[in-house]
Design an enzyme around this catalytic site. Structure first.
Site, short mmCIF file in Angstrom:
data_model
loop_
_atom_site.label_atom_id
_atom_site.label_comp_id
_atom_site.label_asym_id
_atom_site.label_seq_id
_atom_site.Cartn_x
_atom_site.Cartn_y
_atom_site.Cartn_z
N SER A 1 0.83 -1.19 0.00
CA SER A 1 0.00 0.00 0.00
C SER A 1 0.87 1.25 0.00
O SER A 1 2.01 1.23 0.49
CB SER A 1 -0.90 0.01 1.25
OG SER A 1 -1.61 1.23 1.37
N TYR B 1 -1.73 -1.42 10.34
CA TYR B 1 -1.94 -1.54 8.90
C TYR B 1 -0.73 -1.04 8.11
O TYR B 1 -0.15 -1.77 7.31
CB TYR B 1 -3.20 -0.78 8.48
CG TYR B 1 -3.51 -0.97 7.01
CD1 TYR B 1 -4.15 -2.12 6.56
CD2 TYR B 1 -3.17 0.00 6.08
CE1 TYR B 1 -4.43 -2.31 5.22
CE2 TYR B 1 -3.43 -0.18 4.73
CZ TYR B 1 -4.07 -1.33 4.31
OH TYR B 1 -4.33 -1.51 2.97
#
Length: 276
Positions: free
Chosen positions: A143, A157
């Site tokens: 990401s 995350y």
């Protein structure tokens, strides 16, 4: 070298979003597919659709990668079916909203199992066969969050995605002389079910359209990066610009900037009662 149509790909988290888009991208190139996720009904429907559209072979294996034995069982089932995997798309993932202490440790342990341990274990178990055959492709779906400072909320995350980026770099360098290409594909904001699952749909819906990509765009650009031999690829020009600009800022300024903007994509924390 393009992937011959006789090769098999394993796509995790294939029932929706980027995983489904990668499955469709590979199917369009004539690559046979093993699709895995928890939702068997969605996997079955997708497998039937891709098989009829592209005249490929498809297999489904319902699995919950949060189980410590899931990766081993998945590979055992592949062996039982006589399938050799040359392309691995490590896509399964989700977010845990709120402050770190707002969830019990078991929730975080499951998260780490899915986003960190499972991708590493699947690569560990499938790489030897790729090396023997002299061909392999591994896409670890990381990401943009792994490149920019993290904010309060979703404490693990960004950390997990940064891990995948570093892991991909080392794995790529170890296997670059074996025609095994490893790439950390790093999307930014992507239209998918991700934000519905984390409960952030209301927040992210206020963000401008130019900041978003479709799952199909991410998969198309991501697979092209894998085939080119890119080791890390941030999808989308806007996301690449964000990464570059953030790197130029002093750490304190970058942290403050990300923290202010995070209210647009973090959910209310049930324990703290503030926007994350």
């Amino acid at each position: 070298m393009n992937a011959p149509a006789s090769r098999w790909a394993l796509v995790t988290g294939a029932s929706a979003g980027i995983g489904e888009a990668f499955a469709r991208e590979l199917a369009g190139k004539g690559i046979h597919l093993v699709l895995t996720a928890r939702r068997e009904d969605r996997l079955t429907a997708l497998a039937e659709d891709l098989r009829s559209r592209h005249d490929i072979r498809t297999e489904t294996i319902a699995a919950d990668l949060a189980r410590p034995d899931a990766s081993a069982r998945l590979c055992e089932e592949l062996d039982r079916r006589g399938i050799t995997i040359d392309i691995l798309i490590n896509n399964a993932g989700y977010g845990v909203p709120g402050h770190y202490l707002a969830q019990p440790w078991t929730v975080h342990a499951d998260f780490l199992q899915v986003l960190v341990t499972a991708p590493c274990e699947l690569a560990y178990r499938l790489l030897p066969g790729m090396q023997r055959r002299g061909y392999g492709r591994i896409a670890n779906i990381a990401s943009l969050a792994g490149h920019v400072p993290s904010s309060a909320g979703h404490a693990m995350y960004a950390a997990s995605k940064a891990f995948l980026i570093k892991f991909s770099q080392s794995l790529a360098l170890e296997n670059r002389d074996k025609d095994i290409r490893v790439c950390a594909v790093c999307p930014g904001f992507t239209f998918s079910e991700f934000h519905d699952v984390t409960g952030a749909r209301a927040q992210v819906s206020t963000m401008p359209r130019w900041m978003w990509m479709t799952s199909e765009e991410v998969a198309r650009e991501g697979w092209s990066a894998v085939e080119r031999g890119d080791i890390v690829h941030v999808t989308g020009r806007v996301n690449r610009l964000i990464k570059t600009l953030i790197k130029l800022l002093p750490d304190r300024l970058a942290l403050n900037l990300v923290q202010r903007r995070s209210k647009s994509y973090r959910v209310m924390d049930p324990q703290q009662g503030t926007a994350e």
